[in-house]
Design a protein around this motif. Structure first.
Motif, mmCIF file in Angstrom:
data_model
loop_
_atom_site.group_PDB
_atom_site.id
_atom_site.type_symbol
_atom_site.label_atom_id
_atom_site.label_comp_id
_atom_site.label_asym_id
_atom_site.label_seq_id
_atom_site.Cartn_x
_atom_site.Cartn_y
_atom_site.Cartn_z
ATOM 1 N N THR A 177 53.140 57.508 -7.520
ATOM 2 C CA THR A 177 52.428 56.412 -8.174
ATOM 3 C C THR A 177 53.330 55.640 -9.148
ATOM 4 O O THR A 177 53.197 54.428 -9.271
ATOM 5 C CB THR A 177 51.171 56.913 -8.919
ATOM 6 N N VAL A 178 54.251 56.330 -9.784
ATOM 7 C CA VAL A 178 55.183 55.636 -10.683
ATOM 8 C C VAL A 178 56.099 54.714 -9.882
ATOM 9 O O VAL A 178 56.353 53.567 -10.275
ATOM 10 C CB VAL A 178 55.986 56.639 -11.537
ATOM 11 N N VAL A 179 56.576 55.176 -8.737
ATOM 12 C CA VAL A 179 57.430 54.340 -7.889
ATOM 13 C C VAL A 179 56.636 53.128 -7.391
ATOM 14 O O VAL A 179 57.127 51.994 -7.415
ATOM 15 C CB VAL A 179 58.014 55.155 -6.707
ATOM 16 N N ILE A 180 55.396 53.351 -6.954
ATOM 17 C CA ILE A 180 54.546 52.241 -6.518
ATOM 18 C C ILE A 180 54.338 51.256 -7.662
ATOM 19 O O ILE A 180 54.397 50.037 -7.471
ATOM 20 C CB ILE A 180 53.195 52.763 -5.989
ATOM 21 N N HIS A 181 54.125 51.771 -8.852
ATOM 22 C CA HIS A 181 53.904 50.910 -10.013
ATOM 23 C C HIS A 181 55.163 50.082 -10.322
ATOM 24 O O HIS A 181 55.056 48.877 -10.589
ATOM 25 C CB HIS A 181 53.501 51.758 -11.220
ATOM 26 N N LEU A 182 56.307 50.719 -10.300
ATOM 27 C CA LEU A 182 57.563 49.994 -10.534
ATOM 28 C C LEU A 182 57.745 48.867 -9.527
ATOM 29 O O LEU A 182 58.047 47.724 -9.900
ATOM 30 C CB LEU A 182 58.756 50.953 -10.434
ATOM 31 N N GLY A 241 46.633 41.242 -9.044
ATOM 32 C CA GLY A 241 47.744 42.046 -8.540
ATOM 33 C C GLY A 241 47.744 43.452 -9.124
ATOM 34 O O GLY A 241 48.013 44.429 -8.418
ATOM 35 N N LEU A 242 47.426 43.559 -10.406
ATOM 36 C CA LEU A 242 47.350 44.878 -11.041
ATOM 37 C C LEU A 242 46.220 45.708 -10.445
ATOM 38 O O LEU A 242 46.360 46.918 -10.251
ATOM 39 C CB LEU A 242 47.182 44.741 -12.557
ATOM 40 N N PHE A 243 45.103 45.057 -10.120
ATOM 41 C CA PHE A 243 44.014 45.775 -9.450
ATOM 42 C C PHE A 243 44.477 46.329 -8.108
ATOM 43 O O PHE A 243 44.144 47.459 -7.759
ATOM 44 C CB PHE A 243 42.792 44.860 -9.250
ATOM 45 N N VAL A 244 45.242 45.544 -7.375
ATOM 46 C CA VAL A 244 45.750 46.004 -6.072
ATOM 47 C C VAL A 244 46.689 47.200 -6.262
ATOM 48 O O VAL A 244 46.586 48.205 -5.553
ATOM 49 C CB VAL A 244 46.457 44.854 -5.325
ATOM 50 N N ILE A 245 47.586 47.099 -7.216
ATOM 51 C CA ILE A 245 48.530 48.189 -7.478
ATOM 52 C C ILE A 245 47.776 49.467 -7.852
ATOM 53 O O ILE A 245 48.023 50.545 -7.295
ATOM 54 C CB ILE A 245 49.529 47.806 -8.594
ATOM 55 N N HIS A 246 46.845 49.355 -8.795
ATOM 56 C CA HIS A 246 46.077 50.529 -9.211
ATOM 57 C C HIS A 246 45.223 51.046 -8.055
ATOM 58 O O HIS A 246 45.027 52.256 -7.923
ATOM 59 C CB HIS A 246 45.216 50.222 -10.444
ATOM 60 N N GLY A 247 44.729 50.150 -7.236
ATOM 61 C CA GLY A 247 43.966 50.565 -6.059
ATOM 62 C C GLY A 247 44.793 51.425 -5.119
ATOM 63 O O GLY A 247 44.327 52.461 -4.632
#
Length: 179
Positions: free
Chosen positions: A18-23, A58-64
């Motif tokens: 999840t950290v890599v996806i977030h980055l 975009g943040l919603f998509v990332i957190h999703g």
């Protein structure tokens, strides 16, 4: 206690993912925002609505994506019986809501707790990113804010020196209100 090592290993793997996806997600959002601002300039300051809206979505998509990783992990491991329960539990844990109705089996409940910590940190990171982008858009100019600088927080003793004079740029009566 016998399951602690596998729980921590699973949590470490999913937190790392999840950290890599977030980055990557924040990097993509930053690139898209820069691309938008370079190519599209509006005469009515529409960017003040489009850019924050795009970033929040975009943040919603990332957190999703991050929530789905946990949900699919729970479901594929058979920790929760349905995909819907897994998704509901994951969303509740990630957002630190806590009350879900669905409960992980006792040998795996530490994973759910660590998902909550992971979600809290990633949501905080997203909030910092959003505020950074908004400040770069020029939303923190003094003329745009109704309160003068220092109106809420007192200046630190270091910035005031001996404390006998008012902070620079304020009147004595203003300083009395802040103290």
């Amino acid at each position: 206690m016998d399951n602690l090592i596998p729980e921590l290993m699973l949590s470490t793997a999913v937190v790392s993912a999840t950290v890599v996806i977030h980055l990557i997600g924040l990097d993509i959002l930053q690139i898209l925002t820069g691309w938008h601002l370079e190519r599209f300039t509006t005469w009515i300051h529409l960017d003040r609505m489009i850019v924050p809206l795009g970033i929040v979505l975009g943040l919603f998509v990332i957190h999703g994506f991050e929530i789905w990783i946990y949900a699919l992990t729970y479901w594929k491991m058979g920790l929760l019986p349905t995909l819907e329960q897994s998704l509901y539990f994951s969303t509740s844990a990630y957002s630190t809501l806590g009350e879900t109705g669905a409960i992980l089996p006792i040998p795996w409940r530490i994973v759910g707790v660590l998902e909550g910590i992971n979600g809290m940190l990633l949501i905080g990171w997203s909030t910092a990113f959003l505020f950074q982008v908004l400040s770069h858009l020029g939303w923190e100019g003094e003329e745009a804010h109704p309160l003068p600088k220092g109106a809420i927080a007192r200046p630190s003793p270091r910035s005031r020196g001996s404390g006998s004079a008012s902070p620079q740029g304020t009147k004595d009566s203003d300083t009395e209100l802040m103290q």
